[in-house]
Design an enzyme around this catalytic site. Sequence first.
Site, short mmCIF file in Angstrom:
data_model
loop_
_atom_site.label_atom_id
_atom_site.label_comp_id
_atom_site.label_asym_id
_atom_site.label_seq_id
_atom_site.Cartn_x
_atom_site.Cartn_y
_atom_site.Cartn_z
N ALA A 1 0.81 -1.23 0.00
CA ALA A 1 0.00 0.00 0.00
C ALA A 1 0.84 1.28 0.00
CB ALA A 1 -0.93 0.00 1.21
N HIS B 1 -3.54 -10.07 -4.53
CA HIS B 1 -4.82 -9.85 -3.84
C HIS B 1 -5.93 -9.45 -4.81
CE1 HIS B 1 -2.50 -9.14 0.18
NE2 HIS B 1 -2.70 -10.42 -0.07
#
Length: 255
Positions: free
Chosen positions: A31, A127
């Site tokens: 992130a 993901h």
Amino acid sequence: MLRNTQDILEKINILKNLLLNNNKNNVLTGAGISTESGIPDYRSKGTGLWEKFDPMKYVSVTALMTDPKKFFDFNIPTWTKYVNAQPNIAHKVIAKLEEMGYIQTVITQNIDGLHIKAGSKRVREVHGHLRTCHCMECNRTYPFEEMANQYFAGKNPPHCSYCNGMLRPDVVLFEDPMGKDYLKALEDMEGCELLVVVGSSLQVYPVADLPSFAKKLAIINKEETPWDRYADLVIHESIGEVFRHLADIMQINVN
Ligand SMILES: [Zn+2]
């Protein structure tokens, strides 16, 4: 501006040499690489999304199945921001490094699709991603916008126009098994000489195990990670600044 500029510039020079002197180099991103594109981090102290919200209550299979309305209320507005985000200098430099042959594969924990938008070709989105969604009954695939448009038109939860099954995003939710990109990433790690970790706190398994497959490890992250003490190079600095300087010394042009 960079703290301890001299020190950091020396480290960025070491990063350049690591990229030039090893043959099978992969990048692992989390992130932290996307915060400068306006996407919030999940686990940063004080600002991380999961400090305020329990992910099991909002982005798990259980959340989707038990209260789909709440699931989409929480996620669709956030994901729509991701879909509209643009790659930053770090994504762009990584794409150029692949084009120049210094990076083989980008493995990412992010679902924002920014590596592909930046031009990276060999990307493992372990993901999942937000380009598509699918029907949980008949498995038909739709663009993400189908789900989002229905939601914003007041249809919550969104449904398959063919069989009326519920739509779900092609992201790996909590409690979902890892997708096929994770298996590909494991294959890509075979014989990996250098893994450059960018913006991942290396706390989410099984991805946090990937550094163990690399001969050498470089970590660029604002905060400490459990792998720092095993790494050949650690840079705790703004990711944008690091890649701006790396682009300078490697004469990489990005716009
Ligand atoms: Zn269907």
